[in-house]
Design an enzyme around this catalytic site. Structure first.
Site, PDB file in Angstrom:
ATOM      1  N   HIS A 292     -46.217  12.081  33.398  1.00  0.00           N
ATOM      2  CA  HIS A 292     -45.400  11.134  32.643  1.00  0.00           C
ATOM      3  C   HIS A 292     -44.003  11.014  33.248  1.00  0.00           C
ATOM      4  CE1 HIS A 292     -42.843  14.248  30.862  1.00  0.00           C
ATOM      5  NE2 HIS A 292     -43.940  14.978  30.763  1.00  0.00           N
TER       6      HIS A 292
ATOM      7  N   GLU B  40     -49.619  18.659  26.241  1.00  0.00           N
ATOM      8  CA  GLU B  40     -48.872  19.756  26.841  1.00  0.00           C
ATOM      9  C   GLU B  40     -48.954  20.995  25.962  1.00  0.00           C
ATOM     10  OE1 GLU B  40     -48.014  21.464  29.191  1.00  0.00           O
ATOM     11  OE2 GLU B  40     -46.300  20.425  30.105  1.00  0.00           O
TER      12      GLU B  40
END
Length: 247
Positions: free
Chosen positions: A58, A129
């Site tokens: 990202h 994550e």
């Protein structure tokens, strides 16, 4: 079950070489060697083309910029992060992607949405994550001596976070499901600094600890993997021009 169709591409052509970008090997070892991955592949002759995976991290968030341990805190991209996502989309403009799999966190979904016109997007929370537990939100440099040994300990959840063995198991499962659904063609995974190395670990058969300690990916970097029917895996990293002094 996940599903899509695909088309394979070669790094030797210009898709990775616009004016401001250049391809560089991730590691000579990764590029030159063949691996027998943990994932079971189709029987020889079942298909001729490899599965191509574009592994994207990202774009930048404010916590990335501040050097904070972000974990599974659901932050959005900042202006730099959006620019990074669009730059990668421009660099990959000629790539035909069959399906895009971001994590379920906003920063990964926002990065994936830049590519949304090209392929369906399916967020997978298994790619989220890893929580940093008590270190979440702390400045990494300020807690590094205490944090790093705990982060690479397989069974340490860092006081209320997630252990390395736990995230490795779920990311490995997600990776196996993606590969099983796409025996060839091209997919994109949009993940995180603590997730993408574990995707690679699952594909090439290295330990989660080795992957986390040795594989690095910036917010504006893309890793390309080819997973061949015979079990060989090849890898490349796309880097921005300002990073070329590293190679």
């Amino acid at each position: 079950m996940l599903s899509a169709t695909r088309k394979s591409l070669s790094l030797r052509h210009s898709i990775f070489a616009p004016r401001h970008l250049l391809m560089a090997a991730l590691m000579a070892f990764f590029v030159a060697a063949s691996f027998v991955p943990a994932i079971a592949t189709s029987a020889p002759g079942a298909h001729d083309e490899p599965l191509t995976i574009y592994l994207v991290r990202h774009g930048q968030t404010d916590w990335n910029k501040e050097g904070r341990l972000q974990g599974d805190t659901d932050n959005s991209l900042n202006a730099t992060g959006r620019s990074q996502a669009y730059a990668n989309a421009e660099a990959l403009a000629n790539v035909q992607v069959d399906h895009i799999y971001p994590s379920g966190l906003a920063r990964a979904i926002e990065t994936a949405e830049v590519f949304a016109a090209r392929a369906p997007i399916t967020p997978l929370t298994m790619l989220n994550e890893r929580s940093r537990g008590k270190y979440e939100g702390e400045v990494a440099e300020e807690v590094a001596d205490e944090f790093r040994p705990r982060f690479t300990d397989l069974d340490d959840d860092m006081d209320g976070g997630e252990s390395l063995s736990s995230i490795a198991n779920r990311v490995g499962l997600a990776t196996r499901e993606i590969v099983a659904s796409h025996p060839s063609g091209t997919v994109m995974i949009v993940g995180h600094s603590g997730v993408n190395p574990l995707v690679i670990a699952e594909l090439i058969g290295i330990s989660p600890v080795k992957a986390i300690e040795e594989i690095r990916q910036g917010n504006d970097e893309v890793i390309k993997l080819k997973v061949f029917p015979n079990g060989h895996v090849s890898m490349w990293k796309m880097v921005q021009e300002h990073e070329l002094e590293m190679f």
